[in-house]
Design a protein around this motif. Structure first.
Motif, mmCIF file in Angstrom:
data_model
loop_
_atom_site.group_PDB
_atom_site.id
_atom_site.type_symbol
_atom_site.label_atom_id
_atom_site.label_comp_id
_atom_site.label_asym_id
_atom_site.label_seq_id
_atom_site.Cartn_x
_atom_site.Cartn_y
_atom_site.Cartn_z
ATOM 1 N N ASN A 68 28.761 44.341 42.470
ATOM 2 C CA ASN A 68 28.068 43.750 41.322
ATOM 3 C C ASN A 68 26.652 43.274 41.641
ATOM 4 O O ASN A 68 26.144 42.364 40.982
ATOM 5 C CB ASN A 68 28.882 42.577 40.742
ATOM 6 C CG ASN A 68 30.270 42.999 40.320
ATOM 7 O OD1 ASN A 68 30.424 43.797 39.407
ATOM 8 N ND2 ASN A 68 31.269 42.496 41.022
ATOM 9 N N GLU A 69 26.007 43.870 42.635
ATOM 10 C CA GLU A 69 24.606 43.533 42.913
ATOM 11 C C GLU A 69 23.711 44.417 42.030
ATOM 12 O O GLU A 69 22.967 45.274 42.499
ATOM 13 C CB GLU A 69 24.299 43.705 44.400
ATOM 14 C CG GLU A 69 25.061 42.698 45.239
ATOM 15 C CD GLU A 69 24.626 42.680 46.696
ATOM 16 O OE1 GLU A 69 24.921 41.685 47.370
ATOM 17 O OE2 GLU A 69 23.986 43.644 47.158
ATOM 18 N N GLY A 106 22.471 40.390 39.083
ATOM 19 C CA GLY A 106 23.793 39.786 39.166
ATOM 20 C C GLY A 106 24.684 40.181 38.018
ATOM 21 O O GLY A 106 24.270 40.826 37.053
ATOM 22 N N SER A 132 28.538 38.753 43.872
ATOM 23 C CA SER A 132 27.303 39.403 44.296
ATOM 24 C C SER A 132 26.613 38.508 45.310
ATOM 25 O O SER A 132 26.743 37.284 45.272
ATOM 26 C CB SER A 132 26.378 39.681 43.106
ATOM 27 O OG SER A 132 26.106 38.508 42.386
ATOM 28 N N THR A 157 27.623 33.884 48.294
ATOM 29 C CA THR A 157 28.133 35.122 47.698
ATOM 30 C C THR A 157 29.285 34.750 46.789
ATOM 31 O O THR A 157 30.354 34.374 47.247
ATOM 32 C CB THR A 157 28.614 36.091 48.792
ATOM 33 O OG1 THR A 157 27.525 36.399 49.653
ATOM 34 C CG2 THR A 157 29.157 37.364 48.179
#
Length: 362
Positions: free
Chosen positions: A219-220, A265, A271, A344
């Motif tokens: 999910n970055e 994000g 992420s 994170t």
């Protein structure tokens, strides 16, 4: 009479008065038009340059407009065309130009357009448009009924404080010098005149975003990018999001732009923190004073002075508060913008915008 102030301004030297369309005239980018050497691919008129101007009363005769430059693709040899007040004036021939068009001096508002010829490749040189006013006759500076230009220097003013600049030029309508809007001809109070050259929104010819520390957590994403990048390297594109496939992906905008907005994000999963760096061929790397304090929504920070005094302004548009455990946005030194760097975890998207400005007024 070649000494009269121009109502029609050259391109690209006078590009403060020119706009560009990249969609066949459906919409126009705000002036000034960039002196681009890259054509928009498409049929004749897909890419257009235009100047809106007003010829004041009391001026008569003719003026000549000359167009030169490689303004079409080769192949095919389809030349550019000049369209004046909606009427096609003909092609820019011979193929290499220049072509001169003799136009009547008629008081009132006018629309001059250069339609770039059919383009199937990106190769081109900047169109050059100049004007000669030798055939223009004045009723006499300051004579009754004549609002005659008396200065070649156009200046700026704002209709509303903080709004975009409009432009005006100095004329004599018989009662001494006064400022008139260069498009509408309306009178502009002298106290409203400002310096065009400083503190205004600036259009960069291009922009490059380099990423680092991506692809080490799901999910970055970079999502909802405005305007849409022209080139995306190291991403898998899913809907409105760019999902990294490498640790150092990049985005490129090759068309002129004065602002870019994006978000990092996803609330869908974890992420990690990433680094983003922006640069342009006009400014070099956009650098920031080191500031490790996380930004809060609505906060703005100004870049260090770039080439020519240009600056970028970063606005944190939406996302978590500055005290969120994952962090928000901080300046890590040089060009590095640290996004979501302290943990994170799942984080609401962090949206920000970069706007570009010419050197501030002294």
């Amino acid at each position: 009479m070649s000494s009269i102030a121009p109502f029609f301004h050259p391109f690209p030297a006078g590009n403060a008065f020119w706009q560009e369309s990249r969609n066949a005239g459906a919409s126009y980018l705000a002036a000034p038009a960039a002196a681009s050497t890259t054509q928009v691919i498409g049929a004749t008129g897909t890419q257009r340059f235009r100047q809106l101007f007003t010829i004041p009363p009391g001026v008569a005769g003719t003026y000549a407009v000359t167009v030169s430059g490689d303004t079409f693709a080769n192949p095919p040899n389809v030349p550019a065309r000049v369209v004046y007040d909606g009427v096609d004036q003909g092609p820019v021939t011979p193929i290499s130009g220049p072509a001169t068009f003799t136009l009547p001096v008629v008081a009132g508002a006018h629309d001059f357009q250069l339609w770039i010829g059919q383009a199937t490749s990106a190769g081109a040189t900047v169109p050059v448009v100049t004007a000669a006013f030798a055939g223009v006759i004045l009723a006499g500076a300051g004579a009754a009924g004549c609002c005659c230009p008396i200065s070649e220097t156009a200046r700026c003013y704002r209709v509303v404080t903080g709004s975009a600049f409009h432009r005006a030029y100095l004329v004599d309508c018989g009662a001494g010098p006064e400022w008139h809007d260069i498009v509408s001809g309306a009178t502009v109070p002298a106290d409203d005149i400002e310096n065009c050259a400083c503190g205004t929104v600036l259009e960069l010819p291009d922009l490059h975003m380099a990423g680092a520390a991506f692809n080490d957590a799901p999910n970055e994403f970079i999502c909802n990018v405005v305007p849409t990048p022209d080139v995306a390297t190291g991403w898998a594109v899913t809907g409105v999001c760019y999902d990294p496939t490498v640790g150092a992906p990049s985005l490129d905008w090759t068309a002129p732009l004065s602002s870019v907005a994006l978000e990092y994000g996803s609330a869908a999963g974890n992420s990690g923190g990433v680094i983003l760096t922006f640069s342009s061929t006009l400014t070099g790397t956009i650098t920031w004073a080191t500031n490790l304090t996380m930004m809060n929504v609505g906060e703005q920070r100004i870049s260090q002075a770039l080439a020519g005094g240009i600056r970028a302004v970063l606005t944190y548009v939406s996302g978590p508060a500055g005290n969120a455990s994952a962090g928000t946005i901080r300046m890590e030194g040089g060009g590095a913008l640290g996004i979501h760097r302290t943990a994170t975890n799942i984080v609401a998207p962090i949206r920000f915008r970069l706007d570009f400005y010419s050197a501030p007024c002294p």
